[in-house]
Design a protein around this motif. Structure first.
Motif: not given
Lengths: 275, 229
Positions: A154-160, A179-183, A223-224
């Protein structure tokens, strides 16, 4: 020696309860702070706070992996990290989807966390009762792990996405494939620290600092990704903070590795009689 | 969200898919680090990685078919065949590496005779190891495992697509369910397994029960998730 902060000597082991509160609580605070600040000030540059919160959650996950895998699960450490993200992804999408159907998109994070932790507890019970693991902290460990997986996602998805609305999450994180990258990056932040440091001389601080380091790399990665979904300023802030944090924890980790490494003692050349 | 008869069918499909994944993992020959050093039969990696690899290939194949048709049978078939192709390619190339690069004979110490060819195994097994290569039965067993994993993955993906009509959401959700079942099954195996001739294979009922409980909870949740806008 005081390189890049941190305690000069090895700190005492941090109890799991404390780490759980700091990690999962920190992630909740980070995500909600980002959401509130972003909506109040009508901007998206605070999205980085959610990414930092997710790093805290990932460290809790790394500690849970450390505790469970310390007993030996027979399948290698990566499997449990993948399980964490598998449970987390289901929890995250369920939380956000339910919150949207109920009309309170802000509650999605809490619903996801509660569901993920309950499901983690059930899987832990299955592992002990049905599969016969007999690991006393299995339920606790998997509860932490599942919650950490959900909060990291959730945190990293929110950052996107820069928004807690389910529609934005689906539109900017799921449909774009980020989401694959977050995963993968999130999975690495949870499973890699113990996998890289395991062994008879494994120390909690070294493992967790490694988790912070890999988590910071994940912040750079999201971030990227956010360059394409958020404003350039927000994305750059996330990338810069992630890179700075990575460097800081890299130096710290390097110092801990040197502390724990075996001493290399020069014994001199062989005596002439031995040659 | 209303639970009508169709929703119950979708839940049942997801559960059956999860069970197929959980049992199918037991067929996939995995040897871990010992296999990487040619001291055990199977592919030298973790169960989850291999199962996930074949399952995801099956998922991609099923997704491709689903972009063309809504008929469940070709979707399930392409999922199963996609996973089988992936696992067969891995087994075949793994076999080449064992035979031509490592120079290890194809032999298993878990059985005295190859169940398929009937060839004697003990003379070819190096002392202190449990076999060196990927014997025929592991290949066949891996193919069955790939079939079940791919079929299971497609069976999870199909109802999710029918509910939320969002391919990326369905695929990632299917991966989540897939990983939970694959990890529970590989915990049941505890590392290495050669396939259906392995003594550990008899433990599959435990994984069946575990995956049933886990997938039931996941399926109940999965059918409530919408596809966004």
């Amino acid at each position: 020696m005081t390189v890049a902060g941190g305690a000069p000597t090895a700190p005492a082991a941090i109890p799991a309860e404390k780490l759980r509160i700091y990690g999962l609580g920190g992630a909740l605070v980070g995500i909600y702070l980002a959401a509130v600040l972003n909506s109040v000030l009508d901007t998206d540059i605070f999205s980085v706070l959610a990414a930092v919160g997710a790093v805290a959650a990932a460290v809790t996950g790394a500690n849970a992996v450390r505790r469970v895998c310390g007993y030996g699960i027979g399948t290698g450490v990566p499997s449990i990290g993948m399980l964490a993200l598998g449970m987390g992804i289901v929890g995250a999408s369920f939380g956000f989807s339910t919150a949207q159907q109920l009309g309170v998109s802000m509650a999605g994070v809490i619903i996801a966390l509660v569901y993920a932790m309950v499901f983690g507890y059930i899987v832990g019970t299955i592992a002990n009762k049905v599969l016969g693991f007999g690991i006393p902290i299995m339920e606790e460990g998997l509860t932490d792990l599942s919650g950490a997986g959900a909060m990291a996602i959730i945190g990293w998805s929110y950052a996107i996405s820069g928004s807690l609305a389910y529609v934005d999450l689906v539109d900017k994180v799921f449909n774009t494939g980020y989401l694959a990258i977050v995963f993968i990056c999130g999975g690495l932040a949870i499973l890699h620290p113990f996998n890289a440091n395991l062994g008879p001389d494994e120390k909690q601080d070294r493992t967790l600092v490694n988790g912070l380091m890999v988590g910071s790399l994940a912040v750079v990665a999201v971030g990227l990704c956010s360059l394409a979904t958020l404003s350039a300023a927000a994305a750059l802030i996330t990338i810069i903070i992630g890179a700075a944090a990575w460097y800081y924890f890299y130096v710290w980790y390097y110092r801990l590795v040197k502390r724990d490494a075996a001493a290399v003692v020069g014994t001199g050349l062989l005596p002439p009689s031995a040659l | 969200m209303n639970f009508d008869a169709l929703t119950i069918v979708y839940i049942l499909e997801i559960i059956v898919g999860g069970l197929l994944v959980g049992v199918g993992v037991h067929f996939v020959p995995v040897g871990g680090a010992p296999a990487a050093m040619a001291q055990a039969t199977g592919v030298g990696t973790g169960t989850v990685q291999l199962a996930a690899g074949s399952g995801l290939t099956g998922l991609l194949a099923a997704g491709l078919m689903m972009s063309v048709t809504d008929n469940i049978w070709p979707i399930l078939a392409s999922g199963a065949v996609g996973a089988m192709i992936m696992i067969d390619a891995t087994m075949m190339v793994g076999g080449w590496i064992y035979a031509y690069a490592v120079g290890a004979p194809f032999a298993s110490a878990k059985v005295n005779y190859d169940p398929i060819t009937g060839y004697s195994q003990p003379p070819y097994v190096a002392p202190g190891t449990v076999g060196q290569g990927i014997p025929t039965v592991s290949f066949v067993s891996g193919t069955i495992g790939g079939f079940m994993g791919g079929l299971g993955g497609a069976l999870i993906y199909y109802p999710l697509m029918m509910i939320n009509h969002n391919p990326s959401l369905s695929a990632l959700f299917a991966i989540g369910i897939f990983l939970v079942n694959a990890v529970l099954a590989s915990w049941n195996i505890q590392g290495t397994i050669e396939g259906f001739h392995d003594p550990k294979f008899k433990r599959w009922t435990k994984a069946f029960r575990s995956c049933l409980v886990a997938t039931l909870i996941l399926a109940l949740v999965a059918v409530t998730i919408t596809g966004g806008a």
